[in-house]
Structures are given as structure tokens and as C-alpha cells.
Design a protein around this motif. Structure first.
Motif, PDB file in Angstrom:
ATOM      1  N   ALA A 184       0.827  -1.214   0.000  1.00  0.00           N
ATOM      2  CA  ALA A 184       0.000   0.000   0.000  1.00  0.00           C
ATOM      3  C   ALA A 184       0.857   1.257   0.000  1.00  0.00           C
ATOM      4  CB  ALA A 184      -0.927   0.008   1.208  1.00  0.00           C
ATOM      5  N   ARG A 185       2.002   1.202   0.659  1.00  0.00           N
ATOM      6  CA  ARG A 185       2.869   2.381   0.784  1.00  0.00           C
ATOM      7  C   ARG A 185       3.831   2.563  -0.392  1.00  0.00           C
ATOM      8  NH1 ARG A 185       4.690   3.511   6.979  1.00  0.00           N
ATOM      9  NH2 ARG A 185       2.777   4.592   7.467  1.00  0.00           N
ATOM     10  N   GLU A 186       3.790   1.677  -1.383  1.00  0.00           N
ATOM     11  CA  GLU A 186       4.690   1.804  -2.530  1.00  0.00           C
ATOM     12  C   GLU A 186       4.489   3.124  -3.258  1.00  0.00           C
ATOM     13  OE1 GLU A 186       4.319  -1.614  -5.049  1.00  0.00           O
ATOM     14  OE2 GLU A 186       5.649  -2.812  -3.787  1.00  0.00           O
ATOM     15  N   GLU A 187       3.268   3.630  -3.207  1.00  0.00           N
ATOM     16  CA  GLU A 187       2.960   4.932  -3.779  1.00  0.00           C
ATOM     17  C   GLU A 187       2.283   5.763  -2.695  1.00  0.00           C
ATOM     18  OE1 GLU A 187       0.740   4.563  -7.415  1.00  0.00           O
ATOM     19  OE2 GLU A 187       1.839   2.745  -7.951  1.00  0.00           O
ATOM     20  N   GLU A 188       2.223   7.055  -2.919  1.00  0.00           N
ATOM     21  CA  GLU A 188       1.604   7.930  -1.923  1.00  0.00           C
ATOM     22  C   GLU A 188       0.139   7.571  -1.729  1.00  0.00           C
ATOM     23  OE1 GLU A 188       0.854  12.697  -1.195  1.00  0.00           O
ATOM     24  OE2 GLU A 188       2.374  12.040  -2.630  1.00  0.00           O
ATOM     25  N   LEU A 189      -0.293   7.522  -0.474  1.00  0.00           N
ATOM     26  CA  LEU A 189      -1.688   7.258  -0.176  1.00  0.00           C
ATOM     27  C   LEU A 189      -2.505   8.506  -0.461  1.00  0.00           C
ATOM     28  CD1 LEU A 189      -0.085   5.037   1.419  1.00  0.00           C
ATOM     29  CD2 LEU A 189      -1.959   5.041   3.023  1.00  0.00           C
ATOM     30  N   SER A 190      -3.772   8.324  -0.827  1.00  0.00           N
ATOM     31  CA  SER A 190      -4.631   9.473  -1.128  1.00  0.00           C
ATOM     32  C   SER A 190      -5.598   9.721   0.015  1.00  0.00           C
ATOM     33  CB  SER A 190      -5.396   9.230  -2.431  1.00  0.00           C
ATOM     34  OG  SER A 190      -6.157   8.048  -2.337  1.00  0.00           O
ATOM     35  N   ASP A 191      -6.098  10.947   0.094  1.00  0.00           N
ATOM     36  CA  ASP A 191      -7.045  11.319   1.132  1.00  0.00           C
ATOM     37  C   ASP A 191      -8.347  10.547   0.926  1.00  0.00           C
ATOM     38  OD1 ASP A 191      -7.832  12.915   3.391  1.00  0.00           O
ATOM     39  OD2 ASP A 191      -9.070  14.095   2.025  1.00  0.00           O
ATOM     40  N   ALA A 192      -8.880   9.983   1.991  1.00  0.00           N
ATOM     41  CA  ALA A 192     -10.102   9.177   1.909  1.00  0.00           C
ATOM     42  C   ALA A 192     -11.303  10.060   1.638  1.00  0.00           C
ATOM     43  CB  ALA A 192     -10.304   8.401   3.202  1.00  0.00           C
ATOM     44  N   TRP A 245      -5.684   1.837  -3.007  1.00  0.00           N
ATOM     45  CA  TRP A 245      -6.526   0.826  -3.641  1.00  0.00           C
ATOM     46  C   TRP A 245      -5.598  -0.245  -4.191  1.00  0.00           C
ATOM     47  CZ3 TRP A 245     -11.603   1.322  -2.852  1.00  0.00           C
ATOM     48  CH2 TRP A 245     -12.072   2.585  -2.477  1.00  0.00           C
ATOM     49  N   LEU A 246      -5.761  -1.492  -3.750  1.00  0.00           N
ATOM     50  CA  LEU A 246      -4.802  -2.538  -4.086  1.00  0.00           C
ATOM     51  C   LEU A 246      -4.830  -2.948  -5.550  1.00  0.00           C
ATOM     52  CD1 LEU A 246      -4.690  -4.799  -0.939  1.00  0.00           C
ATOM     53  CD2 LEU A 246      -3.219  -2.901  -1.575  1.00  0.00           C
ATOM     54  N   ASP A 247      -5.927  -2.712  -6.263  1.00  0.00           N
ATOM     55  CA  ASP A 247      -5.916  -3.059  -7.688  1.00  0.00           C
ATOM     56  C   ASP A 247      -5.018  -2.119  -8.491  1.00  0.00           C
ATOM     57  OD1 ASP A 247      -7.499  -0.780  -7.858  1.00  0.00           O
ATOM     58  OD2 ASP A 247      -9.151  -1.763  -8.900  1.00  0.00           O
ATOM     59  N   GLU A 248      -4.585  -1.038  -7.852  1.00  0.00           N
ATOM     60  CA  GLU A 248      -3.664  -0.105  -8.498  1.00  0.00           C
ATOM     61  C   GLU A 248      -2.213  -0.425  -8.154  1.00  0.00           C
ATOM     62  OE1 GLU A 248      -5.055   3.710  -7.146  1.00  0.00           O
ATOM     63  OE2 GLU A 248      -6.925   3.536  -8.281  1.00  0.00           O
ATOM     64  N   ARG A 249      -1.963  -1.495  -7.411  1.00  0.00           N
ATOM     65  CA  ARG A 249      -0.622  -1.902  -7.006  1.00  0.00           C
ATOM     66  C   ARG A 249      -0.320  -3.279  -7.589  1.00  0.00           C
ATOM     67  NH1 ARG A 249      -1.630   2.630  -4.867  1.00  0.00           N
ATOM     68  NH2 ARG A 249      -0.889   3.307  -2.832  1.00  0.00           N
ATOM     69  N   ALA A 250       0.830  -3.438  -8.206  1.00  0.00           N
ATOM     70  CA  ALA A 250       1.230  -4.736  -8.759  1.00  0.00           C
ATOM     71  C   ALA A 250       1.649  -5.671  -7.627  1.00  0.00           C
ATOM     72  CB  ALA A 250       2.382  -4.541  -9.748  1.00  0.00           C
ATOM     73  N   GLY A 251       1.380  -6.954  -7.799  1.00  0.00           N
ATOM     74  CA  GLY A 251       1.848  -7.956  -6.847  1.00  0.00           C
ATOM     75  C   GLY A 251       0.898  -8.278  -5.719  1.00  0.00           C
ATOM     76  N   GLY A 252      -0.341  -7.839  -5.804  1.00  0.00           N
ATOM     77  CA  GLY A 252      -1.273  -8.081  -4.708  1.00  0.00           C
ATOM     78  C   GLY A 252      -2.346  -9.110  -5.003  1.00  0.00           C
ATOM     79  N   ASP A 253      -2.203  -9.875  -6.081  1.00  0.00           N
ATOM     80  CA  ASP A 253      -3.238 -10.853  -6.448  1.00  0.00           C
ATOM     81  C   ASP A 253      -3.508 -11.864  -5.342  1.00  0.00           C
ATOM     82  OD1 ASP A 253      -3.416  -9.574  -8.859  1.00  0.00           O
ATOM     83  OD2 ASP A 253      -2.276 -11.083  -9.970  1.00  0.00           O
ATOM     84  N   TRP A 254      -2.465 -12.257  -4.617  1.00  0.00           N
ATOM     85  CA  TRP A 254      -2.614 -13.251  -3.550  1.00  0.00           C
ATOM     86  C   TRP A 254      -3.563 -12.772  -2.455  1.00  0.00           C
ATOM     87  CZ3 TRP A 254      -1.118 -12.108   1.450  1.00  0.00           C
ATOM     88  CH2 TRP A 254      -0.322 -10.966   1.613  1.00  0.00           C
ATOM     89  N   ILE A 255      -3.632 -11.451  -2.265  1.00  0.00           N
ATOM     90  CA  ILE A 255      -4.504 -10.889  -1.219  1.00  0.00           C
ATOM     91  C   ILE A 255      -5.965 -11.147  -1.579  1.00  0.00           C
ATOM     92  CG2 ILE A 255      -5.189  -8.785  -0.014  1.00  0.00           C
ATOM     93  CD1 ILE A 255      -2.319  -7.704  -0.815  1.00  0.00           C
TER      94      ILE A 255
END
Length: 183
Positions: free
Chosen positions: A23-31, A49-59
Motif C-alpha cells: 500500500a505504501r509503494e505509492e503515496e496514499l490518497s485522502d479518503a 486501492w490494491l488493484d492499483e498496485r502490482a503484486g497483490g493478487d494473492w490478497i
């Protein structure tokens, strides 16, 4: 408690750390709120949002397996899809991160079809103060398990909140399962 299903060890502590790192690989956005509205009196948090991060399919694979098991044995809801990305929320003490009482069914094409909500505790409870996930499935308020890696699954119409974080930071993972409208 019939309307809430608990998973004491949905994810291991190491897996929780990996999710926070992702989640922290990129800057988090205001909720925000549903329909891109924002009100910091209601919700104060940062999101990934995890679908915007590569490598999270296992989650998502783990979440789908857990939800299928709990729905089969506990809820028996008509479910059709995971139409929204899993969301990692950070509630920090520097701005008293919180989310006031709400349900997850709302306006909008996806939010109106939310049937189940899952929240996974990603932080060690010793790392923050406040930040309790409280559920009100009936006349009583119940606090969700704070153990790192524990999860709770509940109907999206159940009222819940995150109390203000007063020290440190709390990370959680939320996702929603969709289906035809309740009737």
C-alpha cells in the motif's frame, strides 16, 4: 453474534506487513466518501486501492476463499462479484484518523449492491491508541478483535465506525462483496 463472522487469523503478521508495504509503494490518497464526496468530520484517513498496485493478487485470492467459506456456513447471501478494489486505510494520530458511524450500503451503482463487508486488522494493537473498529449489529456495540491479521465479515448494512486514533497509526484492509439488492 449471528450477523458478524470473525476470522482470528485471516492473514499472518508477516502477510499484514507485506500488505502495508504494498500500500505504501505509492503515496496514499485522502479518503473520500461514496460518489467522490469528502467530509473530514465524518472520515479522516489515507487510502491505497490494491488493484492499483502490482503484486497483490494473492490478497484477493485469500479474501475470496475466506468470504466463500463464511458465506457458505454463516450468511448464505446471494453474492455475484467483488466489484471494488480492496482498500488499505491508514488512520493516523496526527489528524485523529477516524470514520464515524455509517453503513457501507450507499448511493451509486456498486455501493448500492454491497452485501458483505470484510475488514482485516493490519496493525499490531501496541502500535496505536484509539482506532477501535466498533460494530452495532443490534442494540449493543461490539469492538472487533484488534489482533494483527484478524478479520471480521459482516452484512454491509451493519452500522460501524473507527474511533479516533490518538497515538500512532492503524492500518486496515477493507473489501466489499456485491450481489442483488436485499429484499
Amino acid at each position: 453474534m449471528l450477523s458478524v463472522y470473525a476470522f482470528p487469523e485471516a492473514f499472518s503478521p508477516a502477510e499484514c506487513d507485506a500488505i502495508v508495504t504494498l500500500a505504501r509503494e505509492e503515496e496514499l490518497s485522502d479518503a473520500g466518501l461514496v460518489k467522490n464526496r469528502s467530509d473530514h468530520n465524518l472520515r479522516r484517513a489515507d487510502l491505497a486501492w490494491l488493484d492499483e498496485r502490482a503484486g497483490g493478487d494473492w490478497i484477493m485470492e485469500r479474501i475470496m476463499r475466506l468470504v466463500a467459506e463464511a458465506n457458505r456456513t454463516h450468511f448464505d447471501f446471494a453474492l455475484t462479484e467483488f466489484g471494488e478494489s480492496p482498500q488499505v486505510a491508514r488512520y493516523g494520530a496526527e489528524r485523529e484518523g477516524h470514520f464515524t458511524w455509517h453503513s457501507d450500503i450507499g448511493e451509486g451503482a456498486l455501493a448500492s449492491r454491497r452485501k458483505l463487508t470484510m475488514v482485516v486488522q493490519l496493525s499490531d494493537p501496541a502500535e496505536y491508541k484509539g482506532g477501535a473498529l466498533e460494530l452495532q449489529p443490534d442494540a449493543n456495540i461490539r469492538e472487533s478483535d484488534r489482533a494483527k491479521g484478524s478479520a471480521v465479515l459482516f452484512p454491509s448494512f451493519v452500522l460501524h465506525r473507527v474511533t479516533p486514533v490518538t497515538s500512532g497509526e492503524r492500518f486496515s484492509l477493507s473489501t466489499w462483496v456485491h450481489g442483488p439488492a436485499f429484499r
